[in-house]
Design an enzyme around this catalytic site. Structure first.
Site, PDB file in Angstrom:
ATOM      1  N   CYS A  10       3.177  -2.778   0.479  1.00 59.94           N
ATOM      2  CA  CYS A  10       1.164  -3.537   0.800  1.00 59.94           C
ATOM      3  C   CYS A  10       0.659  -3.744  -0.439  1.00 59.94           C
ATOM      4  O   CYS A  10      -0.640  -4.111  -0.576  1.00 59.94           O
ATOM      5  CB  CYS A  10       0.771  -1.830   1.406  1.00 59.94           C
ATOM      6  SG  CYS A  10       1.692  -1.770   3.595  1.00 59.94           S
ATOM      7  N   CYS A  45     -10.114  -0.387   0.015  1.00 60.53           N
ATOM      8  CA  CYS A  45      -9.272   0.510  -1.553  1.00 60.53           C
ATOM      9  C   CYS A  45     -10.277   2.052  -0.810  1.00 60.53           C
ATOM     10  O   CYS A  45      -8.946   2.769  -1.143  1.00 60.53           O
ATOM     11  CB  CYS A  45      -9.683   0.766  -2.526  1.00 60.53           C
ATOM     12  SG  CYS A  45      -8.542  -1.260  -2.719  1.00 60.53           S
TER      13      CYS A  45
END
Lengths: 394, 278
Positions: free
Chosen positions: B35, B105
């Protein structure tokens, strides 16, 4: 943080290059005093036309072409689109295009979207590449059919610098009566090219990759090649590309081509040696560093290295703190959340693809700069690996 | 280039609490190297259910590292109950904001925290029980619905920014749009969303293509002394090789497009593109 030319270490020349001072000097009069239109009947405009003719000659000389085969465009992407659409319109009965999986988006996205753009269905063969980024010629031969309208294969890959045997491929296409186009944006100015000795029908180049300004490109169209213009309009470029000439940039590109021809040896000796020093140094001083791309069949200026278990954007930002400019094939820098399609096509594992850094040099780079990078990179990678949950010290 | 706040720069350049707690009370592992970002969060919880220590190891970009560092700073000294209510927005706010494309994030930080708490308490994570919508990044519908509701997301692009869902091949975009409508419509709940027809996984797709080729296409081609073999399936691109008389046949392109592709589109997925491997 503003970077000045004095402090920056610029190793991102496959992205864009510095305008050579000589190029800027050559251009300046055409941005001030000589503003005439090359198409005008008066001498004031006509003298500008003469300068454009001279620039056209310089571009042709670098390519080993005839000035009549040079069509100025606005950029590499326009040249690519012009070439491919021209072939498709020339052969409306043909529905097959051959390209590769590692093309620049200028060709890749065009081919991916041909159906939307043309309203017609096209069969696209995308040639795979080996682990070292090279093409299989046999596979290419098998791919060509009577339905093939055009082959479009890049000369040098922008990410890895790997060279494709486009001259040989063009020959094979010629034997089958198929048009051959190459996106040579990364190759022109870096390796010697002589189109007189080849059967390449069309070739794209971009000014800002060889120290000319952004916003100027060229499509080389071999004499006798069937051609349908992309931009219709005035009679500029002999009707092959309408629109008033970007005169100053054309003059700049002409100068840049003269410089590139003069510095071709240096590019392939001194610059290559610098690249090799940088590459060998990094591969030996950083553990788990891998070279992406064939070690020899490559541009002299490009080094693409993967640092396993760390992420490219983080590396670039740490390099940035030392004023070092490069680029990465990681997802975070590609803007697509997935790593570079070039590295994926080569089968580079994810552990390495996300941590790839491309260094691309130019004649303006020095050995001191290479030494500085060699000093700074190992601690950067070591620091990021300390943070990485995947990194285990052997 | 991303515009990062000074706080992000600071936590990226000098991250706090890097490492792993030995014999941690709870460990949360989220993301993967495929990822492009991953985070291992370890927390130490004392007898009063207070988080006494938190450490992280992160593979990822500057904002992933900064989000992790900030998260551990926020957690230290926090009550477990309060930690459970910590959202991705809290992390992003503490950093002075993140570029919108980088919100995932902060979401990763929150998910790692939830995983670490679940590891400590032994209560299974509800989010992991959802149905995977984005195969590229393994994001479930429950995760997406929560991100939509908590952050008032209004477009598929925003969902991608926050959860990464849809940021790979992009094939789940339709499903994401549907989830957006369902989640913003007060009447619907995650439960109804789950009842929707399951999406085909890549494996199911390949199996189905194989099945149709074997069952229908092969027998038909064999009548003309031809044959076909499945070579590869890459996203929507199906590569096959034609054998026997089909191979050299001038109308093989027609066979491929008019027959093989049509059949596969009808019976498997209407976006498939069949190409010949020569």
């Amino acid at each position: 943080m503003a970077f000045s030319l004095d402090t920056v270490i610029y190793m991102d020349n496959n992205a864009t290059t510095r305008i050579a001072p000589e190029v800027l000097d050559a251009m300046m009069p055409y941005l001030s005093d000589y503003y005439g239109n090359p198409s005008s009947m008066h001498t004031f405009g006509g003298q500008v036309g003469e300068a454009v003719t001279q620039a056209r000659q310089s571009v042709a000389d670098l390519l080993g072409a005839d000035p009549g085969e040079i069509v100025f465009t606005s950029c590499g992407t326009e040249s690519d689109s012009t070439a491919i659409f021209s072939a498709l319109r020339t052969y409306p009965e043909k529905n097959h295009v051959v390209t590769t999986r590692v093309e620049h988006p200028a060709v890749k996205n065009l081919c991916d979207n041909l159906e939307t753009l043309t309203g017609r269905k096209y069969h696209i063969s995308r040639l795979p590449v080996a682990e070292d980024g090279t093409l299989d010629i046999e596979r290419y031969k098998e791919c060509l059919t009577d339905e093939t309208a055009i082959v479009s294969v890049m000369w040098a890959n922008n990410e890895t610098g790997v060279l494709f045997p486009v001259e040989e491929m063009a020959k094979i296409a010629k034997e089958r009566g198929i048009l051959f186009h190459t996106d040579a944006v990364q190759a022109v100015g870096k390796i010697p090219i002589n189109l007189k000795d080849s059967t390449i029908d069309m070739l794209s180049l971009s000014g800002h990759k060889l120290h000319a300004p952004k916003g100027i490109g060229v499509l080389y169209v071999r004499k006798g090649t069937p051609f349908v213009p992309f931009l219709n309009g005035g009679h500029q470029e002999k009707g092959r590309r309408g629109g008033t000439e970007n005169v100053a940039s054309i003059i700049g590109l002409g100068k840049a081509c003269e410089l590139a021809a003069a510095m071709m040896d240096e590019e392939n000796t001194r610059v290559r040696a610098l690249r090799d020093k940088l590459e060998k140094g990094l591969l030996s001083s950083v553990p788990k560093a891998i070279l992406n791309g064939h070690p020899e069949k490559r541009l002299p200026n490009t080094a693409n290295i993967s640092f396993e278990y760390v992420e490219g954007e983080a590396i670039l930002l740490m390099m940035n703190q030392h004023n070092i400019c490069a680029s990465s094939g990681s997802a975070c820098t590609s803007g697509s959340l997935e790593p570079s399609h070039v590295l994926r096509a080569m089968g580079v594992p994810f552990t390495a693809a996300h941590g790839s850094i491309r260094f691309s040099l130019s004649v303006y780079n020095t050995e001191e700069e290479v030494d500085f990078i060699l000093e700074k990179m190992p601690p950067i990678i070591a620091r990021l690996r300390e943070l990485s949950p995947f990194w285990e010290e052997d | 280039m991303w515009e990062y706040t000074d706080k992000v720069q600071e936590h990226f350049t000098n991250p706090k609490n890097v490492g792993e707690i030995k014999n941690a009370s709870g460990t949360g592992n989220v993301g993967s190297i495929a990822c492009g970002d991953a985070l291992r969060l370890t927390i130490q919880v004392d007898e009063n259910d207070i988080i006494t220590d938190a450490k992280f190891k992160t593979f990822g970009c500057a904002s992933a590292i900064a989000s992790s560092s900030m998260l551990t700073e926020m957690l230290k000294g926090m009550k477990l109950e309060d930690a459970k209510n910590l959202t991705n927005d809290d992390i992003a706010q503490a950093l002075g904001g993140l570029p919108k494309e980088k919100m995932h994030c902060s979401v990763m930080g929150r998910e790692a925290l939830e995983a670490a708490i679940a590891d400590y308490t032994g209560v299974m994570l509800p989010m992991a029980q959802g149905e995977v919508v984005c195969e590229c990044f393994g994001v479930t519908d429950l995760e997406i619905i929560r991100a939509i509701k908590e952050n008032s997301l209004a477009s598929v692009e925003e969902i991608t920014n926050f959860t990464k869902a849809g940021g790979g091949c992009g094939k789940c975009e339709g499903r994401l749009a549907a989830l957006l409508v369902e989640s913003t419509d007060k009447q619907s709940s995650p439960a109804t969303a789950q009842k929707k027809k399951k999406r085909m996984t890549a494996l199911e797709k390949i199996k189905k293509i194989e099945e149709v080729i074997e069952r229908e296409i092969k027998p038909t081609l064999k009548k003309d002394d031809g044959d076909i073999q499945l070579i590869d399936v890459d996203g929507d691109f199906v590569t096959v090789s034609l054998r026997g008389t089909c191979a050299g046949c001038y109308s093989s392109q027609t066979t491929l497009k008019e027959y093989v592709e049509k059949k596969l589109r009808e019976q498997v997925l209407d976006t498939l593109i069949v190409e010949e491997d020569k």
